[in-house]
Design an enzyme around this catalytic site. Structure first.
Site, PDB file in Angstrom:
ATOM      1  N   LYS A 116       0.766  -1.557  -0.488  1.00  9.39           N
ATOM      2  CA  LYS A 116       0.590  -0.153   0.045  1.00  9.39           C
ATOM      3  C   LYS A 116       0.893   1.449  -0.485  1.00  9.39           C
ATOM      4  O   LYS A 116       0.523   2.260  -0.865  1.00  9.39           O
ATOM      5  CB  LYS A 116      -0.877   0.034   0.864  1.00  9.39           C
ATOM      6  CG  LYS A 116      -1.570  -1.343   0.898  1.00  9.39           C
ATOM      7  CD  LYS A 116      -3.152  -0.810   2.068  1.00  9.39           C
ATOM      8  CE  LYS A 116      -3.948  -1.729   1.891  1.00  9.39           C
ATOM      9  NZ  LYS A 116      -5.091  -1.881   2.214  1.00  9.39           N
ATOM     10  N   GLU A 200      -2.115   6.595   8.459  1.00  3.72           N
ATOM     11  CA  GLU A 200      -2.801   7.712   7.441  1.00  3.72           C
ATOM     12  C   GLU A 200      -3.772   8.097   8.187  1.00  3.72           C
ATOM     13  O   GLU A 200      -4.303   7.411   9.934  1.00  3.72           O
ATOM     14  CB  GLU A 200      -3.647   6.991   6.896  1.00  3.72           C
ATOM     15  CG  GLU A 200      -3.398   6.186   5.302  1.00  3.72           C
ATOM     16  CD  GLU A 200      -4.325   5.312   4.418  1.00  3.72           C
ATOM     17  OE1 GLU A 200      -3.526   4.879   3.646  1.00  3.72           O
ATOM     18  OE2 GLU A 200      -5.180   5.592   4.559  1.00  3.72           O
ATOM     19  N   HIS A 235     -14.205  -3.634   9.639  1.00  3.72           N
ATOM     20  CA  HIS A 235     -13.837  -3.072   8.424  1.00  3.72           C
ATOM     21  C   HIS A 235     -13.836  -4.488   7.388  1.00  3.72           C
ATOM     22  O   HIS A 235     -13.497  -4.172   6.487  1.00  3.72           O
ATOM     23  CB  HIS A 235     -12.192  -2.689   8.707  1.00  3.72           C
ATOM     24  CG  HIS A 235     -11.954  -2.244  10.269  1.00  3.72           C
ATOM     25  ND1 HIS A 235     -11.967  -0.583   9.602  1.00  3.72           N
ATOM     26  CD2 HIS A 235     -11.243  -2.405  10.427  1.00  3.72           C
ATOM     27  CE1 HIS A 235     -11.861  -0.081  11.037  1.00  3.72           C
ATOM     28  NE2 HIS A 235     -10.914  -0.466  11.713  1.00  3.72           N
ATOM     29  N   ARG A 292      -7.963  -7.893  -8.387  1.00  3.95           N
ATOM     30  CA  ARG A 292      -7.978  -9.194  -8.288  1.00  3.95           C
ATOM     31  C   ARG A 292      -9.538  -9.125  -8.173  1.00  3.95           C
ATOM     32  O   ARG A 292     -10.290  -8.020  -8.723  1.00  3.95           O
ATOM     33  CB  ARG A 292      -8.330  -9.936  -6.971  1.00  3.95           C
ATOM     34  CG  ARG A 292      -8.570  -9.507  -5.520  1.00  3.95           C
ATOM     35  CD  ARG A 292      -9.287 -10.117  -4.381  1.00  3.95           C
ATOM     36  NE  ARG A 292      -8.832  -9.232  -3.130  1.00  3.95           N
ATOM     37  CZ  ARG A 292     -10.191  -8.175  -3.068  1.00  3.95           C
ATOM     38  NH1 ARG A 292     -11.046  -8.552  -3.638  1.00  3.95           N
ATOM     39  NH2 ARG A 292     -10.020  -7.692  -2.000  1.00  3.95           N
TER      40      ARG A 292
END
Lengths: 495, 179
Positions: A116, A200, A235, A292
């Site tokens: 990421k 983040e 999540h 994917r």
């Protein structure tokens, strides 16, 4: 075109891929672990190859065994589904080396986007907006503290190799940072074999909106509109819909263009999903690319009329993508509910066990992508998804009503499912008003418990079942006795 | 005839009177309901309760019956037939540190002899791709750790013994509870 494809996955997604293969005249090879000898995907494959013990590392994640199964059966291509090896660059690279077509992007693209932190740097260069946060991994607690202060609380710790909510922690206070980082890192190590985590900015009131993309080997890329996936627990998405109630045509066009830009910046090939966070002011930020087929891909299939698996296979076979952006249109509204073996009364804890009775909903605009059947023992070793219930209707309001009707006629007995919880979410005023933010469950449904009036009816049904004689069909030994062995008893746990 | 049905931690009492073939009258609390019922198949009943029709799907499970009406499923057990298997996590919280399902111990967060607060994490178990921290059900001292990291554990297996901090005289607890 390929003559034979091996599906390196299990459960509903393996079954779903096989269906398209069958329609394309392509033979399918299933692979299965010891826990899945009688799984639906094992039964439905034209051939089935055993991999080994239930433990994923010895079966569905065992690259050598899967490559051997491909070679043994003469399959020309591998479809990885989602999860397991789907975003494993080493596996894609190994396929490339062995002359096996991996149905997905090139290994290098998976590697870049799977990290990421790297993905954030690629997007920054491509001028795709990203969430404020770290752009490089760091070990030093002092560096973390400095970043934390600069970004500002609340913060979100994320796994660099992450996905599916694993290795994520929200941090509200500097004092929690070190412990949260350790916890996230441990979870990330367990889930992905890589404990790298980064920081983040945490955006509390936002929506999760993702764009489906298709890109061929010639560099032609299009987007297939958005999916809104804001209803999440731990999540993990549980309800997805398209179109998003929050997007205007101009915002849709802007996000679609950003997704295509992101795909091209990364050299993307095949089907993929660019995930964004959308804030209440209409600002969107790049989250990650899922390299994917996505769990929730069926809702896009419903509104576009396209078969994404077919396009994946055609692109992997080298065919150019004949579709252009202009000829795509979105029709009606689609919603997906994920049906997991889990207990909504016990904080969605997994609920493995034997499915004693199973009746799927049917009717206009209803699709159920299922990987189970009555009598199947839901294994402990894997993600507990049973099926994905999808509806399509002319409007959002009609789609909600259709989903409620479908859920009401969906009987899964023997393991707990969130069906009744989902019913209450769909019937709730904030959902119907489209106020779907990622904190939806926490905000509206923390103290959920099942409907009392229906409990009374269930008690009456219990008594009626006891009083009504069960006629056994004479002379037919069709029904096996329902005597569970001790392992079934043991596996049916509750908190 | 009275039925006592166990649902989670509660007991639902129904006074049931058979008033004819496929007809019964049920009283639950202040509610009295007239019920017509018909078995359609092994797992399906058609009910008419106070004039409203419902389909009920029923399956026998090892620990009761799963009953689905209008999309809502409940696990109910005859209270006279059960009782040996209390469900933890009730009004007073769980009494034992047990894995909720077959799982693998990934981390042990405490040491023998260590004092613990109520709610403090003791053991991390992993199952179905999810980590769960098992917490101390009450304050006390860890008297024994019965598992090791990497070990597979079964539901209801007690992983950590805790001696409560204060002996609860009202309940007459004198010895360490297997927590």
């Amino acid at each position: 075109m390929f003559k034979k494809i091996l599906i390196a996955n299990r459960g509903e997604i393996a079954v779903r891929i096989m269906r398209t293969c069958k329609e394309m005249g392509i033979a399918t090879v299933a692979v299965y672990s010891d826990a899945d000898k009688h799984a639906l995907h094992t039964l439905e494959g034209d051939e089935a190859v055993p991999l080994g013990p239930a433990e994923p590392s010895q079966s569905y994640l065992a690259i050598d065994r899967i490559i051997a199964a491909v070679q043994q059966t003469g399959a020309e291509a591998v479809h990885p589904g989602y999860g397991f090896l789907a975003e494993n660059a080493d596996f894609a690279e190994r396929c490339e080396r062995e002359g096996i077509v991996f149905i997905g992007p090139p290994a290098q693209v998976i590697r870049d986007l799977g990290n990421k932190i790297t993905a954030r740097r690629i997007m920054l260069q491509g001028r795709v907006p990203i969430i404020p946060g770290m752009l490089a991994a760091a070990d030093d607690p002092a560096v973390w503290a400095a970043h934390a202060e600069q970004i500002g609380f609340p913060l979100l710790i994320k796994a660099s190799a992450g996905g599916g909510g694993k290795g994520m922690r929200i941090v509200h206070d500097p004092a929690e940072l070190a412990e949260a980082r350790r916890g996230a890192s441990r979870e990330a190590t367990a889930a992905f074999g890589d404990g790298t985590v980064y920081l983040e900015k945490f955006l509390p009131k936002c929506r999760h909106v993702e764009i489906q993309i298709l890109a061929d080997q010639k560099g032609h890329a299009i987007h297939l509109f958005e999916r809104e996936c804001s209803i999440q627990r731990r999540h993990q998405k549980i309800i997805e819909e398209t179109p998003s109630p929050a997007l205007t045509p101009s915002l849709r066009a802007a996000m679609g263009q950003a997704a295509v830009t992101a795909a091209q910046a990364a050299g993307y090939v095949n089907a993929g999903t660019v995930e964004f966070i959308l804030d209440p002011d209409g600002n969107f930020y790049f989250l990650e690319v899922n390299t994917r087929l996505q769990v929730e891909h069926p809702i896009t299939e419903m509104i576009t009329g396209l078969d994404l698996v077919r396009h994946q296979i055609e692109i992997a076979a080298g065919r150019p993508l004949a579709l252009t952006q202009d000829e795509l249109s979105s029709r009606g509204h689609a919603i997906e509910c994920r049906i997991y073996a889990e207990d909504p009364e016990q904080n969605f804890m997994p609920s493995p066990g034997r499915i004693a009775f199973f009746k799927e909903p049917t009717g206009p605009g209803v699709r159920n992508d299922s990987g189970v059947y009555a009598g199947f023992e839901v294994p402990v070793a894997y993600d507990p998804i049973l099926s994905k219930l999808v509806v399509h209707a002319e409007t959002r309001e009609q789609a909600i009503r259709r989903m409620i009707r479908a859920l009401q006629s969906y009987a899964v007995l023997g393991v707990r499912t969130p069906i009744d919880f989902l019913l209450d979410v769909l019937a709730s005023a904030p959902f119907q008003a489209g106020e779907t933010y990622t904190d939806f469950i926490a905000r509206h449904f923390t103290k959920w418990s099942p409907d009392r009036d229906t409990l009374d009816l269930a008690a009456i049904a219990y008594v009626a079942d006891t009083m009504a004689p069960k006629a056994r069909p004479a002379g037919r030994a069709a029904q096996p006795p329902a005597h569970p062995d001790p392992w079934h008893t043991l596996n049916h746990w509750r908190l | 005839m009275d039925y006592k049905l166990k649902y989670n931690e509660e007991i639902i009492t129904l006074a049931v009177e058979a008033v004819g073939d496929g007809l019964l009258s049920a009283t639950m609390g202040y509610k009295k309901m007239e019920v017509a019922f018909e078995r359609i198949s092994e797992n399906l009943l058609s009910l008419r309760v106070d004039g409203r029709k419902h389909l009920a799907y029923v399956a026998e499970l090892p620990d009761g019956k799963a009953v689905m009406v209008d999309g809502r499923t409940f696990l109910l057990a005859d209270d006279r037939a059960t009782g040996t298997r209390p469900r933890s996590g009730g009004a007073n919280g769980p009494k034992a540190v047990t894995a909720p399902m077959p799982a693998v111990v990934t981390q042990i967060l405490v040491a023998q002899g260590q004092p613990v607060e109520k709610g403090q994490g003791l053991v991390v178990v992993s199952a179905m791709k999810m980590d769960t921290v098992l917490a101390a059900p009450y304050a006390g001292r860890v008297t024994r750790i019965n598992v090791a990291e990497g070990q597979k554990v079964s539901p209801r297996q007690v992983l950590v013994d805790i001696e409560p901090a204060v002996v609860d005289a009202a309940e007459g607890r004198k010895e360490a509870i297997h927590g």
